[in-house]
Every structure is written in structure tokens, then in C-alpha cells.
Scaffold this active site. Structure first.
Site, PDB file in Angstrom:
ATOM      1  N   LEU A  22       0.865  -1.171   0.000  1.00 23.63           N
ATOM      2  CA  LEU A  22       0.000   0.000   0.000  1.00 23.63           C
ATOM      3  C   LEU A  22       0.903   1.222   0.000  1.00 23.63           C
ATOM      4  CD1 LEU A  22      -2.748  -0.859   2.683  1.00 23.63           C
ATOM      5  CD2 LEU A  22      -2.972  -0.937   0.194  1.00 23.63           C
ATOM      6  N   ASP A  23       0.503   2.273  -0.710  1.00 27.83           N
ATOM      7  CA  ASP A  23       1.248   3.525  -0.659  1.00 27.83           C
ATOM      8  C   ASP A  23       1.374   3.985   0.786  1.00 27.83           C
ATOM      9  OD1 ASP A  23       1.426   3.545  -3.388  1.00 27.83           O
ATOM     10  OD2 ASP A  23      -0.136   5.063  -3.691  1.00 27.83           O
ATOM     11  N   ARG A  24       2.441   4.657   1.079  1.00 27.51           N
ATOM     12  CA  ARG A  24       2.666   5.174   2.440  1.00 27.51           C
ATOM     13  C   ARG A  24       1.456   5.947   2.958  1.00 27.51           C
ATOM     14  NH1 ARG A  24       7.984   7.333   4.871  1.00 27.51           N
ATOM     15  NH2 ARG A  24       7.292   8.402   6.744  1.00 27.51           N
ATOM     16  N   VAL A  25       0.847   6.769   2.100  1.00 30.46           N
ATOM     17  CA  VAL A  25      -0.255   7.630   2.529  1.00 30.46           C
ATOM     18  C   VAL A  25      -1.574   6.882   2.665  1.00 30.46           C
ATOM     19  CG1 VAL A  25       0.734   9.780   1.673  1.00 30.46           C
ATOM     20  CG2 VAL A  25      -0.585   8.320   0.117  1.00 30.46           C
ATOM     21  N   THR A  26      -1.627   5.624   2.245  1.00 24.94           N
ATOM     22  CA  THR A  26      -2.856   4.833   2.295  1.00 24.94           C
ATOM     23  C   THR A  26      -2.817   3.876   3.468  1.00 24.94           C
ATOM     24  OG1 THR A  26      -2.996   4.910  -0.119  1.00 24.94           O
ATOM     25  CG2 THR A  26      -4.352   3.271   0.989  1.00 24.94           C
TER      26      THR A  26
END
Length: 239
Positions: free
Chosen positions: A60-64
Site C-alpha cells: 500500500l502507498d505510504r499515505v494509504t
């Protein structure tokens, strides 16, 4: 990260909730990442000497934030990775969009090209060298003022895919300062549901985790419980 939120654990897999802002694996920032955190958890919890094996199956993307599964054996990692490639691994997301889509249900298909230097993805023509086809389905769940809660079913798993495709539709994900508007509260994209076949028991497993209760998510109603189910028809276990 002091507390690791574990939904399910057995001898082969561990399913957890990744908080927003925490990398899936080690990156240049040097910040604590999920892979390292789970390795340390295994080492401490199981009294292992040396390093403990943990396989990164998906990212998962860091921001997600949201639900992720990690493998505890190399065999489990290989079997889950194979499912990821052959379509047996299903991921659904919830997102809050800035604006309201014209169509309440739709399929988006684009060709994407990642700029590694800028860590940004562009929509390009199909003939562009390195372009990868991206497809997703979306469904509007609720509209609140100028924001829309949608469910996103990723058919392919490209980098930044949901973010880029929603922005290209004219309704970027709320808080996405890379592809949309610079709004407060962080990116409103959450890995809501994960389905896969258990690598050894062959049970079909389904895990659902609702998003945080604060920020832009507070406009929408959720059961506010996480659960796991397995087999069909599923039986629900609240945790």
C-alpha cells in the site's frame, strides 16, 4: 509504531491494519515500516533468535491505510504472490472524492507510465513505451455535500492507480496533493477489503476494515467494526 493491529494470525499468514503514513517496507526515509515492525513482532512474540521471516505479498502507498496480509513462510509467500498474479487476490478500497462523478457506477481504463524520479504516474497513450494498462470499477455509495464516498475495485494493481484514475475522471481523491487538491486531513483512500485463498488450508478468506472515524471520513456512516469471514456463505466474526 507501538501497537500492531492484528486481525488474524496463524502459522502461515498474518493480517494487519496498516496505519496511514507508515511505509509498507523500508524506504529512504528510514521511518518505521510494516515489514520491519512485523519481523520484530515475530522475533519478540515467538522468542526467535536472529531474524524472523516475513514475506511482503502486496503493498500500500505510504499515505494509504487499511488491511494487508503478510506471509510467515516462503511457501505461503509464493502461493499468495501467485494468486496476486492470476487474479485470485481481490482488493477493494474506499475513497472520498472531491466532487461528484457524473456516473454513479463505472469502469475506468487508462494506460499509465510512472516517473520514478518524481514518484508520479501519468496517463499516456497505449503505444508509449513502458505504459501499463490500468483498469478499475467504482461505485458511488454516498454523496455528502461536495464529497462522494466510492467503493473501488482494482482489476489491475498499478502504482498510484486509483489516485491517478479518479483524478483523470475530474474527481480526485480528497487530500491528494499530488494528483488533486491540497486539502487538510491526508489522503482519503483506505484499503477496505481483502480476499484470498489461504495458502495451506485453501479456505477462501475475506477481511474487512473500516476507515478512521475522524477527518473527512466522519461525514459518512460505517459499522465501525473490523471482521473476518471465510468460506461461502461467510460467517462473520467481530473483533
Amino acid at each position: 509504531m507501538d501497537n500492531l493491529s492484528i486481525i488474524h494470525e496463524d502459522n502461515h499468514i498474518i493480517v494487519v491494519i496498516k496505519p496511514m503514513g507508515v511505509p509498507s517496507q523500508e524506504d529512504a526515509s528510514g521511518d518505521p515500516d510494516m515489514l520491519t515492525i512485523i519481523k520484530q513482532y515475530r522475533k519478540t512474540n515467538e522468542g526467535k533468535e536472529g531474524s524472523a521471516y516475513v514475506g511482503l505479498v502486496h503493498r500500500l502507498d505510504r499515505v494509504t491505510g487499511g488491511v494487508m496480509v503478510f506471509a510467515k513462510t516462503s511457501k505461503a509467500a509464493a502461493r499468495l504472490s501467485a494468486q496476486l498474479q492470476d487474479g485470485g487476490f481481490a482488493k477493494k478500497y474506499l475513497a472520498v472524492l472531491s466532487g461528484v462523478p457524473r456516473e454513479r457506477v463505472g469502469t475506468l481504463e487508462h494506460y499509465l507510465l510512472k516517473n520514478e524520479r518524481l514518484n508520479k504516474v501519468d496517463v499516456v497513450g497505449a503505444a508509449v513505451s513502458g505504459a501499463k494498462r490500468a483498469e478499475l470499477n467504482y461505485r458511488v455509495r454516498t454523496i455528502a455535500a461536495d464529497n462522494t464516498l466510492v467503493e473501488i475495485d482494482l482489476i489491475t494493481g498499478r502504482s498510484h492507480q486509483a489516485r491517478v484514475q479518479m483524478a483523470t475522471m475530474g474527481t480526485p481523491i480528497y487530500g491528494d496533493n499530488k494528483y488533486g487538491k491540497n486539502e487538510r486531513g491526508g489522503l482519503a483512500l483506505w484499503a477496505h477489503e481483502l480476499q484470498f485463498t489461504h495458502p495451506t488450508t485453501t479456505d477462501r478468506m475475506r477481511f474487512v476494515v473500516n476507515p478512521p472515524e475522524d477527518g473527512v471520513w466522519a461525514q459518512f456512516d460505517f459499522a465501525r467494526k473490523s471482521h473476518k469471514t471465510k468460506d461461502t456463505p461467510p460467517t462473520e466474526e467481530q473483533i
